[in-house]
Design a protein around this motif. Structure first.
Motif, PDB file in Angstrom:
ATOM      1  N   LEU A  11       0.851  -1.189   0.000  1.00 48.02           N
ATOM      2  CA  LEU A  11       0.000   0.000   0.000  1.00 48.02           C
ATOM      3  C   LEU A  11       0.886   1.240   0.000  1.00 48.02           C
ATOM      4  CD1 LEU A  11      -2.773   1.403   0.374  1.00 48.02           C
ATOM      5  CD2 LEU A  11      -2.443   1.119   2.855  1.00 48.02           C
ATOM      6  N   VAL A  12       0.591   2.168  -0.905  1.00 47.96           N
ATOM      7  CA  VAL A  12       1.390   3.383  -1.025  1.00 47.96           C
ATOM      8  C   VAL A  12       0.457   4.543  -1.349  1.00 47.96           C
ATOM      9  CG1 VAL A  12       1.873   2.993  -3.474  1.00 47.96           C
ATOM     10  CG2 VAL A  12       3.446   4.378  -2.115  1.00 47.96           C
ATOM     11  N   GLN A  13       0.841   5.730  -0.932  1.00 45.95           N
ATOM     12  CA  GLN A  13       0.037   6.910  -1.249  1.00 45.95           C
ATOM     13  C   GLN A  13       0.306   7.376  -2.679  1.00 45.95           C
ATOM     14  OE1 GLN A  13       0.870   9.855   1.802  1.00 45.95           O
ATOM     15  NE2 GLN A  13      -0.918   9.174   2.980  1.00 45.95           N
ATOM     16  N   ALA A  14      -0.653   8.036  -3.246  1.00 43.43           N
ATOM     17  CA  ALA A  14      -0.479   8.606  -4.585  1.00 43.43           C
ATOM     18  C   ALA A  14       0.754   9.503  -4.612  1.00 43.43           C
ATOM     19  CB  ALA A  14      -1.718   9.394  -4.982  1.00 43.43           C
ATOM     20  N   LYS A  76      21.229 -12.677 -11.480  1.00 44.62           N
ATOM     21  CA  LYS A  76      20.435 -12.957 -10.283  1.00 44.62           C
ATOM     22  C   LYS A  76      19.085 -13.587 -10.611  1.00 44.62           C
ATOM     23  CE  LYS A  76      22.420  -9.245  -7.474  1.00 44.62           C
ATOM     24  NZ  LYS A  76      22.135  -8.028  -6.661  1.00 44.62           N
ATOM     25  N   ASN A  77      18.838 -13.849 -11.895  1.00 43.51           N
ATOM     26  CA  ASN A  77      17.553 -14.437 -12.316  1.00 43.51           C
ATOM     27  C   ASN A  77      16.365 -13.621 -11.796  1.00 43.51           C
ATOM     28  OD1 ASN A  77      19.025 -16.441 -13.524  1.00 43.51           O
ATOM     29  ND2 ASN A  77      18.402 -18.063 -12.130  1.00 43.51           N
ATOM     30  N   THR A  78      16.466 -12.311 -11.899  1.00 42.14           N
ATOM     31  CA  THR A  78      15.446 -11.445 -11.318  1.00 42.14           C
ATOM     32  C   THR A  78      15.024 -10.352 -12.289  1.00 42.14           C
ATOM     33  OG1 THR A  78      16.336 -11.858  -9.106  1.00 42.14           O
ATOM     34  CG2 THR A  78      14.842  -9.999  -9.351  1.00 42.14           C
ATOM     35  N   LEU A  79      13.717 -10.124 -12.318  1.00 41.19           N
ATOM     36  CA  LEU A  79      13.102  -9.053 -13.093  1.00 41.19           C
ATOM     37  C   LEU A  79      12.601  -7.996 -12.116  1.00 41.19           C
ATOM     38  CD1 LEU A  79      11.862  -8.144 -15.923  1.00 41.19           C
ATOM     39  CD2 LEU A  79       9.768  -9.262 -15.122  1.00 41.19           C
ATOM     40  N   TYR A  80      12.665  -6.726 -12.512  1.00 41.05           N
ATOM     41  CA  TYR A  80      12.235  -5.632 -11.645  1.00 41.05           C
ATOM     42  C   TYR A  80      11.240  -4.722 -12.368  1.00 41.05           C
ATOM     43  CZ  TYR A  80      16.515  -6.965  -9.182  1.00 41.05           C
ATOM     44  OH  TYR A  80      17.503  -7.668  -8.523  1.00 41.05           O
ATOM     45  N   LEU A  81      10.446  -4.036 -11.565  1.00 38.48           N
ATOM     46  CA  LEU A  81       9.623  -2.949 -12.072  1.00 38.48           C
ATOM     47  C   LEU A  81       9.679  -1.820 -11.056  1.00 38.48           C
ATOM     48  CD1 LEU A  81       7.724  -2.065 -14.400  1.00 38.48           C
ATOM     49  CD2 LEU A  81       5.810  -2.715 -12.919  1.00 38.48           C
ATOM     50  N   GLN A  82      10.375  -0.759 -11.410  1.00 35.86           N
ATOM     51  CA  GLN A  82      10.432   0.432 -10.570  1.00 35.86           C
ATOM     52  C   GLN A  82       9.253   1.324 -10.943  1.00 35.86           C
ATOM     53  OE1 GLN A  82      12.682   1.361  -8.006  1.00 35.86           O
ATOM     54  NE2 GLN A  82      11.094   2.920  -7.694  1.00 35.86           N
ATOM     55  N   MET A  83       8.394   1.597  -9.968  1.00 32.63           N
ATOM     56  CA  MET A  83       7.190   2.388 -10.211  1.00 32.63           C
ATOM     57  C   MET A  83       7.270   3.695  -9.427  1.00 32.63           C
ATOM     58  SD  MET A  83       4.312  -0.629 -10.061  1.00 32.63           S
ATOM     59  CE  MET A  83       4.513  -0.885  -8.303  1.00 32.63           C
ATOM     60  N   SER A  84       7.116   4.800 -10.111  1.00 35.25           N
ATOM     61  CA  SER A  84       7.180   6.116  -9.487  1.00 35.25           C
ATOM     62  C   SER A  84       5.941   6.908  -9.862  1.00 35.25           C
ATOM     63  CB  SER A  84       8.434   6.853  -9.955  1.00 35.25           C
ATOM     64  OG  SER A  84       9.599   6.119  -9.654  1.00 35.25           O
ATOM     65  N   SER A  85       5.718   7.994  -9.130  1.00 34.84           N
ATOM     66  CA  SER A  85       4.548   8.858  -9.384  1.00 34.84           C
ATOM     67  C   SER A  85       3.277   8.029  -9.484  1.00 34.84           C
ATOM     68  CB  SER A  85       4.760   9.675 -10.657  1.00 34.84           C
ATOM     69  OG  SER A  85       5.919  10.461 -10.565  1.00 34.84           O
ATOM     70  N   LEU A  86       3.103   7.142  -8.541  1.00 33.26           N
ATOM     71  CA  LEU A  86       1.971   6.214  -8.599  1.00 33.26           C
ATOM     72  C   LEU A  86       0.643   6.939  -8.456  1.00 33.26           C
ATOM     73  CD1 LEU A  86       3.574   3.309  -6.611  1.00 33.26           C
ATOM     74  CD2 LEU A  86       2.534   3.079  -8.859  1.00 33.26           C
ATOM     75  N   LYS A  87      -0.348   6.393  -9.166  1.00 33.54           N
ATOM     76  CA  LYS A  87      -1.702   6.963  -9.182  1.00 33.54           C
ATOM     77  C   LYS A  87      -2.690   5.909  -8.682  1.00 33.54           C
ATOM     78  CE  LYS A  87      -0.503   9.444 -13.436  1.00 33.54           C
ATOM     79  NZ  LYS A  87      -0.879   9.667 -14.861  1.00 33.54           N
ATOM     80  N   PRO A  88      -3.840   6.334  -8.165  1.00 31.61           N
ATOM     81  CA  PRO A  88      -4.837   5.344  -7.730  1.00 31.61           C
ATOM     82  C   PRO A  88      -5.216   4.359  -8.838  1.00 31.61           C
ATOM     83  CG  PRO A  88      -5.398   7.490  -6.867  1.00 31.61           C
ATOM     84  CD  PRO A  88      -4.218   7.691  -7.783  1.00 31.61           C
ATOM     85  N   GLU A  89      -5.205   4.801 -10.086  1.00 31.85           N
ATOM     86  CA  GLU A  89      -5.553   3.904 -11.194  1.00 31.85           C
ATOM     87  C   GLU A  89      -4.478   2.855 -11.482  1.00 31.85           C
ATOM     88  OE1 GLU A  89      -5.586   7.264 -11.190  1.00 31.85           O
ATOM     89  OE2 GLU A  89      -4.972   8.068 -13.146  1.00 31.85           O
ATOM     90  N   ASP A  90      -3.334   2.942 -10.800  1.00 33.17           N
ATOM     91  CA  ASP A  90      -2.318   1.888 -10.908  1.00 33.17           C
ATOM     92  C   ASP A  90      -2.622   0.713  -9.975  1.00 33.17           C
ATOM     93  OD1 ASP A  90       0.127   4.489 -11.136  1.00 33.17           O
ATOM     94  OD2 ASP A  90      -0.627   3.242 -12.782  1.00 33.17           O
ATOM     95  N   GLY A 116       1.344 -13.253  -8.841  1.00 32.83           N
ATOM     96  CA  GLY A 116       0.995 -11.853  -8.709  1.00 32.83           C
ATOM     97  C   GLY A 116       1.259 -11.281  -7.328  1.00 32.83           C
ATOM     98  N   THR A 117       1.396  -9.958  -7.287  1.00 35.66           N
ATOM     99  CA  THR A 117       1.564  -9.222  -6.033  1.00 35.66           C
ATOM    100  C   THR A 117       0.652  -7.994  -6.089  1.00 35.66           C
ATOM    101  OG1 THR A 117       3.175  -8.210  -4.521  1.00 35.66           O
ATOM    102  CG2 THR A 117       3.564  -7.888  -6.867  1.00 35.66           C
ATOM    103  N   GLN A 118      -0.031  -7.721  -4.987  1.00 37.27           N
ATOM    104  CA  GLN A 118      -1.015  -6.649  -4.948  1.00 37.27           C
ATOM    105  C   GLN A 118      -0.337  -5.298  -4.746  1.00 37.27           C
ATOM    106  OE1 GLN A 118      -4.608  -6.721  -5.158  1.00 37.27           O
ATOM    107  NE2 GLN A 118      -4.302  -4.495  -5.261  1.00 37.27           N
ATOM    108  N   VAL A 119      -0.704  -4.343  -5.578  1.00 35.69           N
ATOM    109  CA  VAL A 119      -0.289  -2.944  -5.406  1.00 35.69           C
ATOM    110  C   VAL A 119      -1.548  -2.114  -5.218  1.00 35.69           C
ATOM    111  CG1 VAL A 119       0.766  -0.948  -6.523  1.00 35.69           C
ATOM    112  CG2 VAL A 119       1.826  -3.206  -6.742  1.00 35.69           C
ATOM    113  N   THR A 120      -1.596  -1.362  -4.124  1.00 35.47           N
ATOM    114  CA  THR A 120      -2.732  -0.502  -3.838  1.00 35.47           C
ATOM    115  C   THR A 120      -2.232   0.920  -3.636  1.00 35.47           C
ATOM    116  OG1 THR A 120      -3.904  -2.335  -2.779  1.00 35.47           O
ATOM    117  CG2 THR A 120      -4.709  -0.104  -2.348  1.00 35.47           C
TER     118      THR A 120
END
Length: 123
Positions: A11-14, A76-90, A116-120
Protein backbone atom coordinates in the motif's frame (compact mmCIF):
# COMPACT_ATOMS: atom_id res chain seq x y z
CA UNK A 1 9.50 -25.03 -17.02
CA UNK A 2 9.99 -21.69 -15.28
CA UNK A 3 8.65 -20.69 -11.87
CA UNK A 4 8.06 -17.01 -11.23
CA UNK A 5 7.53 -15.44 -7.79
CA UNK A 6 6.70 -11.76 -7.40
CA UNK A 7 7.36 -9.60 -4.34
CA UNK A 8 7.44 -5.96 -3.35
CA UNK A 9 3.78 -5.03 -3.59
CA UNK A 10 1.97 -3.09 -0.89
CA UNK A 11 0.00 0.00 0.00
CA UNK A 12 1.39 3.38 -1.03
CA UNK A 13 0.04 6.91 -1.25
CA UNK A 14 -0.48 8.61 -4.59
CA UNK A 15 2.77 10.10 -5.81
CA UNK A 16 4.82 7.46 -4.04
CA UNK A 17 7.10 4.73 -5.36
CA UNK A 18 7.44 0.96 -5.18
CA UNK A 19 9.82 -1.56 -6.68
CA UNK A 20 8.50 -4.96 -7.65
CA UNK A 21 10.76 -7.97 -8.03
CA UNK A 22 10.20 -11.29 -9.78
CA UNK A 23 12.49 -14.19 -8.91
CA UNK A 24 12.75 -16.88 -11.57
CA UNK A 25 13.83 -20.48 -11.21
CA UNK A 26 14.00 -23.40 -13.58
CA UNK A 27 15.16 -23.08 -17.15
CA UNK A 28 17.73 -20.35 -17.94
CA UNK A 29 16.19 -16.98 -17.12
CA UNK A 30 18.27 -15.21 -19.75
CA UNK A 31 16.59 -17.26 -22.50
CA UNK A 32 13.23 -15.57 -21.98
CA UNK A 33 11.79 -12.20 -22.77
CA UNK A 34 10.07 -10.94 -19.61
CA UNK A 35 7.13 -8.69 -18.89
CA UNK A 36 4.84 -7.21 -16.28
CA UNK A 37 1.09 -7.26 -16.64
CA UNK A 38 -1.56 -6.05 -14.22
CA UNK A 39 -5.19 -6.83 -13.49
CA UNK A 40 -7.56 -4.57 -11.60
CA UNK A 41 -10.83 -5.89 -10.12
CA UNK A 42 -13.43 -6.43 -12.82
CA UNK A 43 -10.99 -5.66 -15.62
CA UNK A 44 -8.99 -7.71 -18.07
CA UNK A 45 -5.30 -8.32 -17.55
CA UNK A 46 -3.33 -5.62 -19.34
CA UNK A 47 0.22 -5.14 -20.55
CA UNK A 48 2.46 -2.83 -18.48
CA UNK A 49 6.04 -3.28 -19.69
CA UNK A 50 8.37 -5.83 -21.26
CA UNK A 51 12.06 -6.34 -21.79
CA UNK A 52 13.96 -8.59 -24.17
CA UNK A 53 16.58 -11.15 -23.25
CA UNK A 54 19.60 -8.87 -23.11
CA UNK A 55 17.64 -5.83 -21.90
CA UNK A 56 18.41 -4.03 -25.14
CA UNK A 57 14.75 -3.39 -25.98
CA UNK A 58 12.04 -2.27 -23.58
CA UNK A 59 8.38 -1.57 -24.22
CA UNK A 60 5.82 0.30 -22.13
CA UNK A 61 2.10 0.90 -22.19
CA UNK A 62 1.10 4.51 -22.73
CA UNK A 63 -0.36 4.69 -19.22
CA UNK A 64 2.97 4.00 -17.47
CA UNK A 65 5.60 5.30 -19.90
CA UNK A 66 7.78 7.86 -18.15
CA UNK A 67 6.75 6.68 -14.66
CA UNK A 68 7.71 2.99 -14.63
CA UNK A 69 11.03 1.36 -15.51
CA UNK A 70 11.50 -2.32 -16.26
CA UNK A 71 14.90 -3.94 -15.79
CA UNK A 72 16.45 -7.36 -15.34
CA UNK A 73 19.53 -8.90 -13.75
CA UNK A 74 20.27 -12.14 -15.58
CA UNK A 75 23.01 -13.05 -13.10
CA UNK A 76 20.43 -12.96 -10.28
CA UNK A 77 17.55 -14.44 -12.32
CA UNK A 78 15.45 -11.45 -11.32
CA UNK A 79 13.10 -9.05 -13.09
CA UNK A 80 12.23 -5.63 -11.65
CA UNK A 81 9.62 -2.95 -12.07
CA UNK A 82 10.43 0.43 -10.57
CA UNK A 83 7.19 2.39 -10.21
CA UNK A 84 7.18 6.12 -9.49
CA UNK A 85 4.55 8.86 -9.38
CA UNK A 86 1.97 6.21 -8.60
CA UNK A 87 -1.70 6.96 -9.18
CA UNK A 88 -4.84 5.34 -7.73
CA UNK A 89 -5.55 3.90 -11.19
CA UNK A 90 -2.32 1.89 -10.91
CA UNK A 91 -4.01 -0.22 -8.23
CA UNK A 92 -4.00 -3.85 -9.40
CA UNK A 93 -2.44 -7.26 -9.00
CA UNK A 94 0.86 -7.16 -10.87
CA UNK A 95 1.99 -10.35 -12.60
CA UNK A 96 5.41 -11.29 -13.84
CA UNK A 97 5.46 -13.21 -17.13
CA UNK A 98 7.93 -15.01 -19.40
CA UNK A 99 7.87 -15.70 -23.10
CA UNK A 100 10.12 -17.15 -25.76
CA UNK A 101 8.67 -14.54 -28.14
CA UNK A 102 10.51 -11.22 -28.28
CA UNK A 103 8.71 -7.91 -28.00
CA UNK A 104 5.98 -8.93 -25.56
CA UNK A 105 2.89 -6.76 -25.80
CA UNK A 106 -0.02 -9.13 -25.18
CA UNK A 107 -1.16 -11.92 -22.87
CA UNK A 108 -1.40 -14.32 -25.80
CA UNK A 109 2.40 -14.26 -26.13
CA UNK A 110 3.01 -15.48 -22.57
CA UNK A 111 4.22 -18.96 -21.73
CA UNK A 112 4.64 -18.69 -17.93
CA UNK A 113 2.89 -16.55 -15.31
CA UNK A 114 3.60 -15.69 -11.71
CA UNK A 115 0.85 -15.61 -9.09
CA UNK A 116 1.00 -11.85 -8.71
CA UNK A 117 1.56 -9.22 -6.03
CA UNK A 118 -1.02 -6.65 -4.95
CA UNK A 119 -0.29 -2.94 -5.41
CA UNK A 120 -2.73 -0.50 -3.84
CA UNK A 121 -2.40 3.25 -4.33
CA UNK A 122 -4.46 5.44 -2.04
CA UNK A 123 -5.57 8.94 -2.99
Amino acid sequence: QVQLVESGGGLVQAGGSLRLSCAASGRAFSYYAMAWFRQAPGKEREFVASINRNAGNQYYSDSVRGRFTISRDNAKNTLYLQMSSLKPEDTAVYHCAASDILGILATTQIKYWGQGTQVTVSS
